[in-house]
Design a protein around this motif. Structure first.
Motif, PDB file in Angstrom:
ATOM      1  N   HIS A 182     -53.140   5.266 -47.787  1.00  0.00           N
ATOM      2  CA  HIS A 182     -52.874   6.456 -48.592  1.00  0.00           C
ATOM      3  C   HIS A 182     -54.153   6.973 -49.237  1.00  0.00           C
ATOM      4  CE1 HIS A 182     -51.774   8.700 -52.249  1.00  0.00           C
ATOM      5  NE2 HIS A 182     -50.713   9.089 -51.570  1.00  0.00           N
ATOM      6  N   ASP A 183     -54.907   6.073 -49.874  1.00  0.00           N
ATOM      7  CA  ASP A 183     -56.069   6.485 -50.651  1.00  0.00           C
ATOM      8  C   ASP A 183     -57.305   6.755 -49.786  1.00  0.00           C
ATOM      9  OD1 ASP A 183     -54.421   6.163 -52.805  1.00  0.00           O
ATOM     10  OD2 ASP A 183     -55.601   4.604 -53.778  1.00  0.00           O
ATOM     11  N   CYS A 213     -57.612   0.211 -56.056  1.00  0.00           N
ATOM     12  CA  CYS A 213     -56.504   1.170 -56.105  1.00  0.00           C
ATOM     13  C   CYS A 213     -55.645   0.850 -57.335  1.00  0.00           C
ATOM     14  CB  CYS A 213     -55.645   1.096 -54.840  1.00  0.00           C
ATOM     15  SG  CYS A 213     -56.520   1.495 -53.317  1.00  0.00           S
ATOM     16  N   ALA A 237     -47.784   4.747 -54.609  1.00  0.00           N
ATOM     17  CA  ALA A 237     -48.535   5.131 -53.411  1.00  0.00           C
ATOM     18  C   ALA A 237     -48.432   4.060 -52.338  1.00  0.00           C
ATOM     19  CB  ALA A 237     -49.998   5.401 -53.760  1.00  0.00           C
ATOM     20  N   THR A 246     -51.384   9.457 -44.928  1.00  0.00           N
ATOM     21  CA  THR A 246     -52.480   9.389 -45.876  1.00  0.00           C
ATOM     22  C   THR A 246     -52.227  10.334 -47.040  1.00  0.00           C
ATOM     23  OG1 THR A 246     -53.785  11.188 -44.910  1.00  0.00           O
ATOM     24  CG2 THR A 246     -54.021   9.008 -43.905  1.00  0.00           C
ATOM     25  N   GLY A 247     -53.102  10.266 -48.027  1.00  0.00           N
ATOM     26  CA  GLY A 247     -52.960  11.150 -49.171  1.00  0.00           C
ATOM     27  C   GLY A 247     -53.038  12.611 -48.809  1.00  0.00           C
ATOM     28  N   LYS A 248     -53.747  12.937 -47.723  1.00  0.00           N
ATOM     29  CA  LYS A 248     -53.839  14.324 -47.262  1.00  0.00           C
ATOM     30  C   LYS A 248     -52.756  14.680 -46.249  1.00  0.00           C
ATOM     31  CE  LYS A 248     -58.817  14.939 -47.984  1.00  0.00           C
ATOM     32  NZ  LYS A 248     -60.122  15.274 -47.329  1.00  0.00           N
TER      33      LYS A 248
END
Length: 554
Positions: free
Chosen positions: A415-416, A455, A461, A471-473
């Motif tokens: 994710h990050d 994190c 998350a 992912t985060g995007k």
């Protein structure tokens, strides 16, 4: 109704519950499913069943907690984080992408702390990610010198494997333009001049020059980090490198924190063994502090080794090079023969071993060392671990399965940092990385962790990444590796306990188990991944049958 085994009397003449939770789904474990009500007594689960069935355990002193439809689960285990370090970092300058998305914002934040500090006082900042900065590069020594001519300054990348130091910090560590790269480290230079960039072991001389963390400061950090963990539903943790911040003094700090009531969460200590000058294992072994020593609140867990770095820092040991420099395969932190000798030695001394290995080169080196130790001295239930275990080569999962090795991943990394990973090594290698569904189906029982302060330990998350592989995007990674919400909860509870050989003590809400409970603001079993990520909090946390965190409900 399920009753605890030690109770032989009938409910009418037996104990009275200290707490009863009711009126909401109570998730006891993957196989056990949910129940309507839960009774806690003297730090343990007393009984589960309907509220009517639990009525005989209630009296005027019993606290009744109305869940009002919210989900209760076993308290979560974060199977890999650094509480002391997290507590220290909480006092540093926050230069994470959320706080400092541009280089100018980063430098402004650091400069503000410098201006508040006395000349010569150390200034630390953490959390930057060069792939998310507007300039797309690391800060430099020259930029730090400009804002801090009179203070030693060090920036720590979000992965913690890369640091940027200014000239005064370099001088404190006696690092000059002529200093060669140390074993397992890199000192970056351009045209023979220092840039400020340090990777892995290269920062050790500077960190050795920093005044050591006192026992009082370590206890403050342990309490600060543990209190935050309780506020997000985490009741048990692994400190993934005890000794990293204050050496053997951290053992004393943890024990004093426990004795004085300042240890907020159950802690399983992984003893720092690498690099060599930070190795606290000999002192621990001389005192009989081997795996399993301690109690349910504070226990010696594993020996911790570091085999490589991070993908974001281009220091994870990969058999295939990084996209920006195909000749760069990352860093091998320990020579193979030395590693195999260390693993065998710790194995013979009775330690469970957990080792940081992210790239397939490091993972292969570690599996081989474990295989050789286990072949020479079999122990089918030793449960040696691979921390992170992110980017695997074909056949490595099967070798872990055969040897009884546990992968200990952090899905929150996807994710990050997932998009940064793609930039560093390409989608082909990232797409099926951290294959938690595969591990679960193979019976490897992977726990969940955050690697905090890398994190945030808050689980939202991490759960979102487990459920969606996005992912985060929003980049979609291999959907075949998505977990169900029940499997994700199992990783955070049962598997976390299993990774620490505590699965018969905690990780479920069944009679006789420790009364560790997390109550969330909604029913996670029915929530969307986006609701979990953006609109969920922990409302109440119980540790050992005692309410230790309670959020005011509006």
């Amino acid at each position: 109704m399920a009753l605890s085994q030690p109770i032989s009397a009938s409910p009418s003449s037996g104990p009275r519950a200290d707490i009863i939770l009711y009126n909401g789904p109570i998730w006891r474990g993957l196989e056990e499913g949910t129940t309507e009500a839960l009774a806690l007594w003297q730090g343990r689960v007393l009984a589960t069943g309907s509220l009517e069935e639990l009525a005989p355990f209630r009296d005027d002193a019993t606290r009744m907690i109305d869940l009002d439809g919210r989900l209760a689960t076993p308290g979560f285990t974060d199977a890999h984080l650094h509480p002391t370090y997290l507590g220290v970092v909480m006092d540093w300058v926050d230069i994470s992408p959320q706080k400092a998305p541009t280089l100018e914002a980063l430098l402004t934040a650091v400069k503000a702390r410098v201006e508040q500090s006395q000349p010569g006082e150390w200034v630390f900042a953490s959390g930057y990610d060069q792939t998310k900065l507007d300039v797309g590069r690391h800060p430099t020594m020259a930029e730090l010198d400009f804002i801090a001519p009179n203070n030693p300054v060090m920036l720590i990348r979000t992965c913690t494997h890369v640091q940027i130091a200014n000239s005064l910090a370099m001088q404190a560590g006696r690092i000059t333009d002529n200093t060669p790269d140390p074993d397992g480290g890199k000192i970056d230079k351009v045209n023979g001049r220092l840039t400020g960039f340090l990777a892995e072991n290269a920062s050790a001389p500077i960190l050795d020059a920093v005044p050591p963390l006192s026992r009082a400061a370590a206890i403050d950090a342990i309490e600060r980090a543990g209190t935050y963990c309780l506020s997000v539903g985490i009741t048990s943790v692994m400190d993934a490198a005890v000794g990293m911040k204050a050496g053997f003094e951290e053992i004393a700090a943890y024990n004093e924190a426990k004795r004085t009531g300042r240890l907020p969460v159950r802690t399983w200590m992984a003893l720092q063994a690498t690099p060599a000058h930070d190795n606290i294992v000999p002192q621990c072994h001389d005192l009989g502090l081997v795996s399993g020593a301690g109690d349910d609140m504070l226990m010696v867990g594993a020996v911790k080794l570091f085999l490589d770095g991070s993908v974001g820092g281009a220091t994870a040991w990969m058999t295939e090079g990084y996209l920006a420099d195909r000749d760069n395969h990352g860093l091998q932190m320990i020579p193979t023969q030395e590693l195999e000798t260390m693993v065998l030695d710790y194995h013979l001394k009775g330690y469970q071993i957990c080792a940081h290995a992210i790239g397939d080169g490091a993972i292969d080196q570690l599996i081989t060392a474990y295989e050789k130790a286990l072949d020479a001295h079999p122990d089918p239930d030793r449960r040696h671990r691979i921390e992170h275990s992110g980017f695997l080569a074909p056949g490595q999962n099967e070798r872990m399965q055969k040897a009884g090795i546990i992968p200990s991943p952090q899905q929150v990394f996807l994710h990050d940092f997932g998009d940064a990973y793609v930039t560093m090594i390409g989608m082909d290698r990232v797409y099926s990385a951290y294959p938690q569904k595969t591990w679960t189906q193979m019976g490897l029982k992977p726990p969940a962790g955050s690697d905090s302060p890398v994190c945030d330990p808050a689980p939202w998350a991490n759960l979102h990444a487990m459920l969606t592989r996005r992912t985060g995007k929003g980049t979609q990674l291999d959907p075949a590796e998505c977990l169900t919400i029940e499997e994700a909860l199992q990783s955070y509870t049962e598997y976390g306990a299993y990774s620490q050989k505590q699965e018969h003590v905690r990780g479920k809400l069944m009679p006789g188990y420790l009364a560790d409970v997390a109550v969330f603001s909604r029913n996670l079993l029915e929530a969307t991944p986006e609701e979990i990520l953006t609109d969920t909090v922990c409302d109440l946390t119980i540790l050992g049958g005692r309410v230790v965190f309670e959020r005011a409900r509006v």
